[in-house]
Motif scaffolding. Structure first.
Motif, PDB file in Angstrom:
ATOM      1  N   ASP A 234       0.771   1.170  90.263  1.00  0.00           N
ATOM      2  CA  ASP A 234       1.654  -0.857  90.296  1.00  0.00           C
ATOM      3  C   ASP A 234       1.202  -1.092  91.277  1.00  0.00           C
ATOM      4  O   ASP A 234       1.704  -0.448  92.312  1.00  0.00           O
ATOM      5  N   VAL A 235       0.816  -2.028  91.787  1.00  0.00           N
ATOM      6  CA  VAL A 235       0.264  -3.292  92.882  1.00  0.00           C
ATOM      7  C   VAL A 235       1.389  -3.131  93.185  1.00  0.00           C
ATOM      8  O   VAL A 235       1.167  -2.931  94.698  1.00  0.00           O
ATOM      9  N   GLU A 236       2.992  -4.153  92.683  1.00  0.00           N
ATOM     10  CA  GLU A 236       3.745  -4.291  94.383  1.00  0.00           C
ATOM     11  C   GLU A 236       4.524  -2.741  94.630  1.00  0.00           C
ATOM     12  O   GLU A 236       5.281  -2.469  95.521  1.00  0.00           O
ATOM     13  N   ASP A 237       4.535  -1.411  93.139  1.00  0.00           N
ATOM     14  CA  ASP A 237       4.325  -0.462  94.000  1.00  0.00           C
ATOM     15  C   ASP A 237       4.276   0.113  95.068  1.00  0.00           C
ATOM     16  O   ASP A 237       4.407   1.145  95.649  1.00  0.00           O
ATOM     17  N   PHE A 238       2.892   0.064  95.102  1.00  0.00           N
ATOM     18  CA  PHE A 238       2.298   0.701  95.899  1.00  0.00           C
ATOM     19  C   PHE A 238       2.166   0.458  97.333  1.00  0.00           C
ATOM     20  O   PHE A 238       2.932   0.421  98.449  1.00  0.00           O
ATOM     21  N   LYS A 239       2.599  -1.513  97.276  1.00  0.00           N
ATOM     22  CA  LYS A 239       2.589  -2.186  98.482  1.00  0.00           C
ATOM     23  C   LYS A 239       4.101  -1.845  99.058  1.00  0.00           C
ATOM     24  O   LYS A 239       4.218  -1.387 100.494  1.00  0.00           O
ATOM     25  N   GLU A 240       4.694  -1.595  98.173  1.00  0.00           N
ATOM     26  CA  GLU A 240       6.575  -1.245  98.824  1.00  0.00           C
ATOM     27  C   GLU A 240       6.047   0.588  99.674  1.00  0.00           C
ATOM     28  O   GLU A 240       6.866   0.409 100.519  1.00  0.00           O
ATOM     29  N   TRP A 241       5.643   1.425  98.603  1.00  0.00           N
ATOM     30  CA  TRP A 241       5.171   2.413  99.397  1.00  0.00           C
ATOM     31  C   TRP A 241       4.139   2.226 100.451  1.00  0.00           C
ATOM     32  O   TRP A 241       4.836   3.247 101.977  1.00  0.00           O
ATOM     33  N   LEU A 242       3.440   1.586 100.731  1.00  0.00           N
ATOM     34  CA  LEU A 242       2.401   1.481 101.879  1.00  0.00           C
ATOM     35  C   LEU A 242       3.904   1.151 103.175  1.00  0.00           C
ATOM     36  O   LEU A 242       2.435   0.976 104.300  1.00  0.00           O
ATOM     37  N   ALA A 243       4.905   0.098 102.646  1.00  0.00           N
ATOM     38  CA  ALA A 243       5.049  -0.435 103.954  1.00  0.00           C
ATOM     39  C   ALA A 243       6.254   1.037 105.266  1.00  0.00           C
ATOM     40  O   ALA A 243       6.321   0.336 105.847  1.00  0.00           O
ATOM     41  N   HIS A 244       5.789   1.797 104.637  1.00  0.00           N
ATOM     42  CA  HIS A 244       7.033   3.453 104.890  1.00  0.00           C
ATOM     43  C   HIS A 244       5.259   2.901 106.156  1.00  0.00           C
ATOM     44  O   HIS A 244       4.384   3.707 105.872  1.00  0.00           O
ATOM     45  N   ASP A 245       6.046   3.204 107.435  1.00  0.00           N
ATOM     46  CA  ASP A 245       5.337   3.521 108.723  1.00  0.00           C
ATOM     47  C   ASP A 245       4.729   5.121 108.935  1.00  0.00           C
ATOM     48  O   ASP A 245       3.774   5.306 109.540  1.00  0.00           O
ATOM     49  N   ASP A 246       4.369   5.943 107.756  1.00  0.00           N
ATOM     50  CA  ASP A 246       3.946   7.258 107.713  1.00  0.00           C
ATOM     51  C   ASP A 246       3.246   7.982 106.829  1.00  0.00           C
ATOM     52  O   ASP A 246       3.082   7.994 106.316  1.00  0.00           O
TER      53      ASP A 246
END
Length: 299
Positions: A234-246
């Motif tokens: 899920d693209v939006e789920d992935f982008k939200e996850w990647l927003a975490h700086d670790d």
């Protein structure tokens, strides 16, 4: 020469850049009155139809769609050689049903670019864990040794990545639709996500494995790898996850699909502008397999 003395094919058209090597081009020229090669990737249906015209054989890479309209317009077409993998109809860039309705044979190639993909993944993992490149995974420098890798999709590529990861001392787990006879521990998807620190997906085009909420289950401080043709998540789920700086992600050119322009701007997404599996060695393997497929239809 493997064809009859009188050539059985009038025209072969490589409708886009398929990477055929000189030895195979020579063999193809011996079995057809004319062989035409194009070195770009057309997107306009009218252009593709014009290129095919009266050809009996078409060669096509994974980059160009061959639609029902094109197939119906080309009355002499007898065979389409996909210079790429043909996993199933839903993931194919050729309309297989339309070909079947016209009794046009379609064959694809398997296991030609996996080595380059596996090398790309291991190379970028080592760079990321050690901090050799722009990013470093954790505060301290880490080896890949003992890191827990989860593979989703244990086909040829997944298996090759697993073997190379194991050689570097990684702990390898996997999830697949069916359990495989492999020396790696199978885990249900949710268990895999909560067990490993690194996920690598290896699935056919248009196949999704991770849905809304799965990246939350995966957690933070992790690495997500995708070298499949397009998103497997899920693209939006992935982008939200990647927003975490670790959190970090590794992808190659084709893996980003239609999101390429957007994804290349995302922080902590490590990518290559090259297709990792499209090496000179891969072109060699692919070309000869394409030729063997053609032989199986016309000999």
């Amino acid at each position: 020469m493997w064809f009859m003395e009188s050539k059985m094919i009038k025209q072969i058209v490589s409708v886009d850049y398929t990477g055929m090597v000189p030895g195979v081009k020579k063999a193809l020229s011996e079995c057809a009155d004319e062989v035409v090669y194009y070195d770009d990737y057309p997107t306009d249906e009218a252009v593709i139809i014009e290129r095919i015209k009266d050809a009996e054989v078409v060669l096509v890479s994974w980059n160009t769609k061959i639609t029902k309209k094109m197939i119906d317009a080309c009355k002499s077409l007898k065979y389409i050689g996909m210079c790429c993998s043909l996993i199933d109809e839903s993931s194919a860039n050729v309309d297989i049903k339309a070909c079947r309705d016209r009794n046009i044979s379609v064959l694809g190639v398997r296991d030609y670019g996996d080595e380059g993909v596996a090398e790309f993944i291991i190379a970028e993992l080592i760079r990321l864990t050690h901090g050799f490149g722009e990013y470093q995974w954790k505060d301290g420098v880490n080896e890949v040794t003992k890191q827990k890798l989860g593979i989703i999709g244990m086909g040829a590529t997944g298996m090759m990545v697993a073997e190379r990861a194991k050689a570097f001392g990684m702990e390898v787990f996997y999830y697949s639709r069916t359990k495989k006879d492999v020396p790696y521990l199978y885990l249900p998807l949710e268990d895999l996500l909560t067990t490993v620190d690194i996920i690598s997906t290896h699935l056919p085009r248009n196949t999704q494995a991770l849905y809304k909420g799965d990246f939350k289950t995966f957690g933070n401080g992790k690495i997500f790898i995708n070298t499949s043709l397009g998103p497997t998540y899920d693209v939006e789920d992935f982008k939200e996850w990647l927003a975490h700086d670790d959190n970090f992600s590794i992808m190659d050119y084709e893996a980003m699909g239609v999101y390429r322009d957007e994804f290349t701007k995302l922080p902590r997404l490590i990518y290559s502008n090259k297709v990792s599996g499209w090496t000179e060695q891969a072109k060699e393997r692919l070309s000869w397999k394409v030729l063997e497929n053609l032989k199986s239809v016309f000999c």
